[in-house]
Each structure stands twice: as C-alpha cells, then as structure tokens.
Design a protein around this motif. Structure first.
Motif, short mmCIF file in Angstrom:
data_model
loop_
_atom_site.label_atom_id
_atom_site.label_comp_id
_atom_site.label_asym_id
_atom_site.label_seq_id
_atom_site.Cartn_x
_atom_site.Cartn_y
_atom_site.Cartn_z
N LEU A 79 32.36 33.10 57.86
CA LEU A 79 31.91 34.26 57.10
C LEU A 79 33.09 34.94 56.40
CD1 LEU A 79 29.74 36.24 56.22
CD2 LEU A 79 29.99 37.43 58.41
N ARG A 80 34.24 35.01 57.08
CA ARG A 80 35.42 35.59 56.44
C ARG A 80 35.83 34.77 55.21
NH1 ARG A 80 39.66 38.91 57.22
NH2 ARG A 80 38.92 39.57 59.26
N ARG A 81 35.81 33.45 55.33
CA ARG A 81 36.17 32.63 54.17
C ARG A 81 35.21 32.84 53.02
NH1 ARG A 81 36.81 28.37 58.01
NH2 ARG A 81 35.07 27.21 57.06
N TYR A 82 33.93 32.94 53.35
CA TYR A 82 32.93 33.17 52.30
C TYR A 82 33.14 34.54 51.67
CZ TYR A 82 28.49 33.66 49.90
OH TYR A 82 27.53 33.86 48.94
N PHE A 83 33.37 35.55 52.50
CA PHE A 83 33.61 36.90 52.00
C PHE A 83 34.83 36.92 51.08
CE2 PHE A 83 35.71 41.05 52.51
CZ PHE A 83 34.69 41.90 52.11
N GLU A 84 35.90 36.26 51.48
CA GLU A 84 37.10 36.21 50.66
C GLU A 84 36.85 35.49 49.34
OE1 GLU A 84 39.99 34.43 53.22
OE2 GLU A 84 40.37 36.30 54.33
N ALA A 85 36.05 34.43 49.37
CA ALA A 85 35.72 33.71 48.13
C ALA A 85 34.94 34.62 47.18
CB ALA A 85 34.93 32.44 48.43
N CYS A 86 34.01 35.42 47.73
CA CYS A 86 33.26 36.37 46.91
C CYS A 86 34.18 37.42 46.30
CB CYS A 86 32.17 37.05 47.75
SG CYS A 86 30.80 35.98 48.21
N CYS A 87 35.12 37.91 47.09
CA CYS A 87 36.07 38.89 46.58
C CYS A 87 36.89 38.31 45.43
CB CYS A 87 37.01 39.35 47.69
SG CYS A 87 36.31 40.56 48.84
N LEU A 88 37.39 37.11 45.60
CA LEU A 88 38.23 36.50 44.58
C LEU A 88 37.46 36.23 43.30
CD1 LEU A 88 40.18 34.01 46.88
CD2 LEU A 88 41.10 36.04 45.75
N THR A 107 42.04 44.59 48.94
CA THR A 107 42.44 44.29 50.32
C THR A 107 42.52 42.79 50.57
OG1 THR A 107 41.50 46.36 51.14
CG2 THR A 107 41.78 44.58 52.74
N VAL A 108 41.50 42.07 50.16
CA VAL A 108 41.46 40.62 50.41
C VAL A 108 42.56 39.90 49.63
CG1 VAL A 108 40.10 38.55 49.95
CG2 VAL A 108 39.05 40.50 51.10
N THR A 109 42.85 40.35 48.42
CA THR A 109 43.88 39.70 47.61
C THR A 109 45.28 40.19 47.94
OG1 THR A 109 43.62 41.34 45.83
CG2 THR A 109 42.30 39.32 45.69
N GLY A 110 45.38 41.29 48.72
CA GLY A 110 46.69 41.88 49.00
C GLY A 110 47.30 42.54 47.79
N ALA A 111 46.45 42.98 46.87
CA ALA A 111 46.93 43.49 45.58
C ALA A 111 47.62 44.84 45.74
CB ALA A 111 45.76 43.62 44.61
N ASN A 112 48.69 45.02 44.97
CA ASN A 112 49.29 46.34 44.78
C ASN A 112 49.52 46.52 43.28
OD1 ASN A 112 51.66 44.91 44.11
ND2 ASN A 112 52.45 45.06 46.20
N GLU A 113 50.03 47.67 42.90
CA GLU A 113 50.18 47.94 41.47
C GLU A 113 50.99 46.87 40.77
OE1 GLU A 113 52.79 50.92 38.74
OE2 GLU A 113 51.74 51.87 40.42
N ARG A 114 52.10 46.47 41.37
CA ARG A 114 52.99 45.50 40.72
C ARG A 114 52.31 44.15 40.54
NH1 ARG A 114 59.04 44.57 42.86
NH2 ARG A 114 59.16 46.69 41.98
N SER A 115 51.65 43.66 41.60
CA SER A 115 51.04 42.33 41.49
C SER A 115 49.88 42.33 40.50
CB SER A 115 50.57 41.86 42.87
OG SER A 115 49.55 42.70 43.39
N LEU A 131 39.66 43.55 38.86
CA LEU A 131 39.79 44.79 39.61
C LEU A 131 39.23 45.97 38.83
CD1 LEU A 131 41.01 46.07 42.24
CD2 LEU A 131 43.04 46.56 40.86
N LEU A 132 39.59 46.08 37.55
CA LEU A 132 39.12 47.20 36.75
C LEU A 132 37.61 47.15 36.55
CD1 LEU A 132 41.83 47.69 33.98
CD2 LEU A 132 41.44 49.06 36.02
N GLU A 133 37.07 45.96 36.30
CA GLU A 133 35.63 45.88 36.09
C GLU A 133 34.87 46.20 37.39
OE1 GLU A 133 32.19 42.77 34.53
OE2 GLU A 133 34.28 42.54 33.86
#
Length: 431
Positions: free
Chosen positions: A240-249, A314-322, A333-335
């Motif tokens: 389920l975590r892998r599926y959730f992460e795929a949806c996030c990406l 959270t799933v992508t580990g995104a911050n402003e720089r990345s 992210l913006l959409e």
C-alpha cells in the motif's frame, strides 16, 4: 502550559451555521486531521468523542438513551467507531425532525454514500478539506468562482461584465481585484513553500519546518497502517505504501492504472482495491474528465491528485531548492496545491460547482481545471509558474471559449506574479 492555538475561522463556518438552522442533522466528512472536529465543536452544545473508549462503550450500550436529553446540537465525533449510533440519530430525527439536532464528523467516505446508510434523508453531508492558504492568512472571502460568476454573469459569451457587478479594475492599487485581498507580490518560491506546507492545521500552523516534516511522515505512515485497517481493508502495508507513493509521484497527471500499479509493483486487482481505499480515506481527490457533445476526441481518463500538496512534498522529500530545480515536480506541486484551494472553495460555493479537467487525445488541447457551475456555465483555469503571463499561456483557454460558446463564462490564467491582466476576450491572468 502552552496556550491553545486561537481558532482559525473556516470557509465552512457560515454554511454549517445556516444548514443547522434548517436541517436536523449534518455530517461533516473529509480527510483526517483537517480540522473537522475543531470546527464542529464551535457549532455544538454537547460533544461525544466516540474514539474515546469510555464514551464509546456508554453509547454503544444504549445509543437512544445516551442521546436523550442532551443539549443540542449534539456532536458525535468519529461516529464510525460506534456505527449503531446512526440508528439512534435516525430514530431521533424521525420522531422530532427539528433543526440543529446532530453534527457527525468522520474521516471515511463510503459509509455516508451507500444507499442503505440509515442517515439517508435525515443527515446532510458536507465535505471539509484542509486549510486553504486564504484561511491560514485569516481570509474567508467568497470562492473565486462565485466572484467571477457575480462579475461576469450577464455576458458569458462575450466576456463583458454586467452593469451591477463590473469586472475588476487591474489598476486598483494594492488589492487583488477579484478577491479583495491585499497583494504582497509573493514570489514563486513563496508559492512553493505554501504548497510544501500544505493545509493540515497542526502541521501548517503550530510547528516549525522540522517538526512539520516529521508530522507529515507520521501521517503517511498512519494512512498505510492504522487508517487502512480501521477502514476495514485487508492491505499489505508495504504494498500500500508503494502504491501510495506511486500516486503521489503522478499527482496532477492523466495516468492510466497500469502505469501506477506497474510502478508500485502490484497487480491490477490489488491496485484497484488500494485506489478505492485511498479514496474512502480522503487521501486522493481525482478530477474527472470534462465532456461535451460539442467537443470530440476528448480523453475520458481522470486526472489524479493528492488531496493536499504537502503529501506530495512529503513522499518526494521536496524542499524549496529541489522543487525550483525540477520543472516537472514544480508543475505537479503547484497544480496539486491550487486544486486543493479550489476543491475546498467548491464545497461552500453558492453554485453547484463541479471540478473537472480537459484533455484532447494526444494532448493537442489541455486545460488544467474546468469549474462547471449549475451544470451549465464553465470557468476554465490554467495554472502557470510564471510571474509574467502572456496570451500564449491562454491559447487553450481561447480555443475552449470559441468551442463552448454561450456556456463559457471566463478563462483564467492563475500565475505566480501580482498583477491582474486581461489577455483576451473573456480571459484574464490573476494572481
């Protein structure tokens, strides 16, 4: 002892008050930790927390007796923990259908949508989502689509304003003329940080960046473990975590099921079950494909979006720089962030507002969001990571305007600058 955080007024407050003045029971549903209980408590005179064992046991023993004689409205928080309480609510409403008797809150969708649910005809549903950026800054202004409809209601085809509510003056100093809010010229990184922060009240308002990151990671952990189990699902947490992460990406993408479950390394049957589960838990909020008899060869696939942009971050580990270095992630992210704002506003709109996306096969024409009002008028919105929008950013909106005729109310390019600019007949760029 730390002081409690002051209450943040919500877009839904006025509507909740109005509905309770006329209806016997209201169910406020939506994502966990989005502020439903905090808001509902302010409209209730008695609160029963059914996720607390002592209170749950007492109500389960005799629901009718437990509700009798209490000051109303009675809030039944996390009602799904004692589902038999719904029968008592039904009987109470049937016996005395006076307004303002019950408020129910919960974080699971399906129970309120089945035809056999005891609340049918007695309990009215209202969806409540995480905080919008406006709410975080103290604004409960009317939804953007309502303001556009009010300003342009007499001339949808031509884009001409009506006489009573003229279109906004882009020269109005210091204010966004569509929302009436002061514009402080936020930069693109400012918007990125708003999207990363998201709208879950505790994470967005009460803690710093490091604690927020840990809170959101914990939220994801609980979704794929505790919440999935509580929703009655039999799910392998790692799958389920892998599926959730795929949806996030793939958030904000028009992506077929095979791509998602292939990335997660699971089969189609498991993926469909997980997709239904995440929908029930208000974690995913897709945009259906918009269609019309006038337009041909439109894709029927939904656009997949996370319910809050902070989950994607959270799933992508995104911050402003990345994010600022990755154009694809920036757009997703913006959409996701903007759709979350529109989704929360749509629930309290004066119109019956439904949100869609549009994509012709092979991507010849695409529109990020279409807001359909009262099953007729349409407002088309494009989301651009630019501070200087041009007519080229509105080319799909101009095509859509010409194709939809008198249904077209306005085309909007939402951008990261501070100016309101007219880009064509019936088309504006707005902050």
């Amino acid at each position: 002892m730390a002081e409690a955080m002051p209450y943040v007024p919500r877009l839904a407050d006025a509507l909740i008050r109005d509905l309770l003045a006329e209806l016997p029971a209201l169910a406020i549903v939506g994502p966990r930790a989005s502020g439903k209980t905090t808001t509902a408590v302010r409209h209730a005179r008695t609160t029963i927390h059914l996720d607390r064992p002592a209170e749950a046991i007492a109500v389960a023993a005799d629901p009718d007796a437990a509700l009798r004689g209490l000051d109303e409205p009675i809030l039944l928080d996390e009602w799904q923990e004692v589902p038999q309480v719904l029968g008592a609510v039904k009987r109470a409403c049937d016996t005395e259908p006076r307004p303002g008797r019950f408020i129910l809150t919960g974080s699971v969708r399906a129970e309120t949508e089945t035809q056999t649910w005891p609340g049918t005809g007695r309990v009215t549903r209202l969806e409540m989502y995480p905080l919008t950026a406006g709410e975080q800054y103290g604004s409960t202004a009317a939804p953007l689509v309502d303001r556009i409809a009010e300003a342009l209601g007499d001339g949808p085809a031509s884009g001409q304003p009506n006489r009573q509510n003229p279109a906004p003056d882009p020269k109005q100093s210091g204010l966004d003329p569509w929302t009436g809010l002061r514009v402080d010229a936020p930069s693109l990184p400012d918007y990125v940080n708003l999207a990363i922060r998201g709208g879950f009240p505790q994470a967005a308002l009460t803690v710093g960046e490091r604690a927020r990151r840990h809170w959101l990671n914990s939220y994801v952990d609980e979704i794929v473990t505790r919440d999935a189990s509580a929703a009655g699902a039999s799910a392998d947490a790692s799958k389920l975590r892998r599926y959730f992460e795929a949806c996030c990406l793939n958030s904000s993408g028009v992506t077929d099921d095979a791509t998602i479950y292939g990335a997660a390394g699971i089969d189609r049957r498991t993926a469909l079950a997980y997709r239904e589960l995440l929908d029930r838990l208000y974690v995913i909020g897709d945009l259906p494909a918009w269609s019309s008899n006038r337009l041909k060869r439109l894709s029927r696939m939904p656009k997949r979006l996370m319910i809050d942009s902070s989950l994607l971050a959270t799933v992508t580990g995104a911050n402003e720089r990345s994010v600022m270095r990755d154009g694809d992630l920036l757009g997703r992210l913006l959409e996701t962030f903007v759709v979350a704002q529109l989704r929360a506003q749509a629930t309290i709109s004066e119109h019956r507002c439904s949100l869609y996306h549009l994509r012709q096969h092979h991507g010849r024409h695409e529109i990020d969001v279409i807001a359909e009002l009262d099953a007729h008028a349409v407002i088309a919105l494009e989301i651009k990571a630019t501070a200087s929008p041009t007519a080229d950013d509105a080319k799909h909106l101009a095509w859509f305007r010409d194709e939809t005729g008198d249904r077209f109310l306005a085309g909007i390019v939402l951008h990261s600058g501070a100016a309101t600019v007219r880009l064509g007949t019936g088309i504006w760029a707005l902050p």
